[in-house]
Design a protein around this motif. Structure first.
Motif, mmCIF file in Angstrom:
data_model
loop_
_atom_site.group_PDB
_atom_site.id
_atom_site.type_symbol
_atom_site.label_atom_id
_atom_site.label_comp_id
_atom_site.label_asym_id
_atom_site.label_seq_id
_atom_site.Cartn_x
_atom_site.Cartn_y
_atom_site.Cartn_z
ATOM 1 N N HIS A 249 0.941 -1.063 -0.513
ATOM 2 C CA HIS A 249 -0.088 -0.536 0.065
ATOM 3 C C HIS A 249 0.750 1.630 0.175
ATOM 4 O O HIS A 249 1.523 1.316 1.314
ATOM 5 C CB HIS A 249 -1.038 0.147 1.565
ATOM 6 C CG HIS A 249 -1.852 -1.162 1.457
ATOM 7 N ND1 HIS A 249 -2.972 -1.015 1.931
ATOM 8 C CD2 HIS A 249 -2.068 -1.894 0.200
ATOM 9 C CE1 HIS A 249 -3.501 -1.905 1.801
ATOM 10 N NE2 HIS A 249 -3.454 -2.782 0.636
ATOM 11 N N LEU A 250 0.785 2.225 -1.006
ATOM 12 C CA LEU A 250 1.114 3.111 -1.221
ATOM 13 C C LEU A 250 0.471 4.782 -0.339
ATOM 14 O O LEU A 250 0.870 5.090 0.212
ATOM 15 C CB LEU A 250 2.286 3.364 -2.304
ATOM 16 C CG LEU A 250 2.636 2.203 -2.817
ATOM 17 C CD1 LEU A 250 3.236 2.511 -4.619
ATOM 18 C CD2 LEU A 250 4.005 2.857 -1.873
ATOM 19 N N ALA A 251 -0.973 4.760 -0.864
ATOM 20 C CA ALA A 251 -1.518 5.941 -0.666
ATOM 21 C C ALA A 251 -3.517 5.505 -0.952
ATOM 22 O O ALA A 251 -3.837 4.729 -1.999
ATOM 23 C CB ALA A 251 -1.141 6.892 -1.960
ATOM 24 N N THR A 252 -3.884 6.543 -0.934
ATOM 25 C CA THR A 252 -5.245 6.584 -1.076
ATOM 26 C C THR A 252 -5.752 7.526 -2.212
ATOM 27 O O THR A 252 -4.995 8.639 -2.198
ATOM 28 C CB THR A 252 -6.389 6.837 0.555
ATOM 29 O OG1 THR A 252 -6.834 8.387 0.614
ATOM 30 C CG2 THR A 252 -6.054 5.469 0.751
ATOM 31 N N ILE A 253 -7.162 7.491 -2.829
ATOM 32 C CA ILE A 253 -7.504 8.320 -3.698
ATOM 33 C C ILE A 253 -8.252 9.365 -3.214
ATOM 34 O O ILE A 253 -7.908 10.712 -3.894
ATOM 35 C CB ILE A 253 -9.003 8.192 -4.903
ATOM 36 C CG1 ILE A 253 -9.388 8.675 -5.478
ATOM 37 C CG2 ILE A 253 -9.689 7.744 -3.699
ATOM 38 C CD1 ILE A 253 -8.312 8.341 -6.536
ATOM 39 N N HIS A 254 -8.083 9.539 -1.920
ATOM 40 C CA HIS A 254 -8.045 10.748 -0.815
ATOM 41 C C HIS A 254 -6.822 11.689 -0.327
ATOM 42 O O HIS A 254 -7.436 12.787 -0.582
ATOM 43 C CB HIS A 254 -8.837 10.573 0.131
ATOM 44 C CG HIS A 254 -9.961 9.904 0.412
ATOM 45 N ND1 HIS A 254 -11.611 10.317 -0.515
ATOM 46 C CD2 HIS A 254 -10.270 8.814 0.759
ATOM 47 C CE1 HIS A 254 -12.292 9.447 -0.753
ATOM 48 N NE2 HIS A 254 -11.601 8.222 0.203
ATOM 49 N N SER A 255 -5.177 10.835 -1.016
ATOM 50 C CA SER A 255 -4.930 12.003 -0.615
ATOM 51 C C SER A 255 -3.847 12.519 -1.917
ATOM 52 O O SER A 255 -2.686 13.594 -2.558
ATOM 53 C CB SER A 255 -3.421 11.475 -0.414
ATOM 54 O OG SER A 255 -2.929 9.661 -0.787
ATOM 55 N N MET A 256 -5.189 12.345 -2.816
ATOM 56 C CA MET A 256 -4.665 12.682 -5.278
ATOM 57 C C MET A 256 -4.718 14.168 -4.586
ATOM 58 O O MET A 256 -6.019 14.560 -4.803
ATOM 59 C CB MET A 256 -4.776 11.631 -5.648
ATOM 60 C CG MET A 256 -4.565 12.357 -7.761
ATOM 61 S SD MET A 256 -4.927 10.509 -8.733
ATOM 62 C CE MET A 256 -4.536 9.565 -8.013
ATOM 63 N N LEU A 257 -4.162 14.723 -5.502
ATOM 64 C CA LEU A 257 -4.332 15.914 -5.619
ATOM 65 C C LEU A 257 -3.958 16.514 -6.629
ATOM 66 O O LEU A 257 -5.004 17.188 -6.705
ATOM 67 C CB LEU A 257 -2.720 17.149 -4.742
ATOM 68 C CG LEU A 257 -2.530 17.277 -3.369
ATOM 69 C CD1 LEU A 257 -1.350 17.798 -2.948
ATOM 70 C CD2 LEU A 257 -3.798 17.249 -2.967
ATOM 71 N N SER A 258 -3.366 15.571 -7.969
ATOM 72 C CA SER A 258 -3.675 16.156 -9.523
ATOM 73 C C SER A 258 -3.693 14.622 -10.048
ATOM 74 O O SER A 258 -2.513 14.165 -9.852
ATOM 75 C CB SER A 258 -3.086 16.553 -9.212
ATOM 76 O OG SER A 258 -2.930 17.019 -11.098
ATOM 77 N N ARG A 259 -4.203 14.961 -11.043
ATOM 78 C CA ARG A 259 -3.487 13.304 -11.979
ATOM 79 C C ARG A 259 -3.296 14.029 -13.234
ATOM 80 O O ARG A 259 -2.647 13.472 -14.439
ATOM 81 C CB ARG A 259 -5.048 13.037 -12.761
ATOM 82 C CG ARG A 259 -5.461 12.233 -11.443
ATOM 83 C CD ARG A 259 -7.174 11.100 -12.367
ATOM 84 N NE ARG A 259 -7.487 10.935 -11.135
ATOM 85 C CZ ARG A 259 -7.969 9.486 -11.314
ATOM 86 N NH1 ARG A 259 -7.179 8.537 -12.351
ATOM 87 N NH2 ARG A 259 -8.564 8.994 -9.774
ATOM 88 N N ALA A 260 -2.499 15.292 -13.634
ATOM 89 C CA ALA A 260 -2.241 16.452 -14.363
ATOM 90 C C ALA A 260 -0.576 16.081 -14.405
ATOM 91 O O ALA A 260 -0.597 17.268 -15.064
ATOM 92 C CB ALA A 260 -2.986 17.828 -15.093
ATOM 93 N N PHE A 261 0.179 15.643 -14.434
ATOM 94 C CA PHE A 261 1.489 15.184 -13.900
ATOM 95 C C PHE A 261 2.522 14.541 -15.017
ATOM 96 O O PHE A 261 1.448 13.338 -15.550
ATOM 97 C CB PHE A 261 2.320 14.911 -12.264
ATOM 98 C CG PHE A 261 2.247 16.340 -11.742
ATOM 99 C CD1 PHE A 261 3.042 16.943 -11.198
ATOM 100 C CD2 PHE A 261 0.367 16.864 -11.241
ATOM 101 C CE1 PHE A 261 3.065 18.342 -10.888
ATOM 102 C CE2 PHE A 261 0.556 18.049 -10.804
ATOM 103 C CZ PHE A 261 1.398 18.628 -9.963
ATOM 104 N N ASN A 262 3.704 14.824 -15.295
ATOM 105 C CA ASN A 262 4.441 13.435 -15.897
ATOM 106 C C ASN A 262 5.485 12.623 -15.069
ATOM 107 O O ASN A 262 5.707 13.973 -14.683
ATOM 108 C CB ASN A 262 4.739 14.087 -16.943
ATOM 109 C CG ASN A 262 3.310 14.213 -18.189
ATOM 110 O OD1 ASN A 262 2.473 13.473 -18.672
ATOM 111 N ND2 ASN A 262 3.518 15.854 -19.203
ATOM 112 N N GLY A 263 5.899 11.486 -15.418
ATOM 113 C CA GLY A 263 6.313 11.221 -14.779
ATOM 114 C C GLY A 263 8.192 11.275 -15.629
ATOM 115 O O GLY A 263 7.918 11.653 -16.880
ATOM 116 N N GLN A 264 8.679 10.115 -15.367
ATOM 117 C CA GLN A 264 10.088 9.681 -16.282
ATOM 118 C C GLN A 264 9.416 8.775 -17.225
ATOM 119 O O GLN A 264 10.476 8.437 -18.354
ATOM 120 C CB GLN A 264 11.269 9.685 -15.394
ATOM 121 C CG GLN A 264 11.613 10.081 -14.331
ATOM 122 C CD GLN A 264 12.848 10.161 -13.918
ATOM 123 O OE1 GLN A 264 13.813 8.491 -13.433
ATOM 124 N NE2 GLN A 264 14.236 10.839 -13.477
#
Length: 110
Positions: free
Chosen positions: A23-38
């Motif tokens: 487990h890493l995180a919940t949907i409630h701690s998500m702030l944005s889906r508009a990012f790019n990773g490597q």
């Protein structure tokens, strides 16, 4: 080094490591889906659990210069993304203390 204890999250949607399903995180701690990773799409989270933070390093990103730390799964050691320690641009200060998790390294777990 001893045994590492892991936190187990409860909620409607839980994101975990794609390798070991920790487990890493919940949907409630998500702030944005508009990012790019490597390696593609990434999500910005307010907080994550069960990660180890690497050493800080300066990186030039599309939004400017940042001091970041790579984050790794506490169980399997897979690199999952990074944590923002410092943003040099005033408009990017909201990222400080937040985490990026790469979408292709996550799975839904229950």
């Amino acid at each position: 080094m001893g045994m590492r204890y892991r936190d187990y999250l409860v909620g409607a949607r839980i994101y975990g490591c794609s390798t070991c399903k920790t487990h890493l995180a919940t949907i409630h701690s998500m702030l944005s889906r508009a990012f790019n990773g490597q390696h593609g799409r990434a999500y910005l989270f307010e907080g994550v659990v069960n990660v180890i933070e690497g050493e800080p390093s300066e990186r030039q990103m599309t939004t400017g210069n940042h001091t970041v730390r790579d984050i790794y799964c506490v169980k399997c050691g897979t690199i999952l993304g990074w944590k923002y320690d410092f943003a040099y641009d005033v408009s990017q200060k909201y990222k400080e203390g937040k985490y990026i998790l790469e979408r292709n390294l996550l799975v839904d777990v229950q």
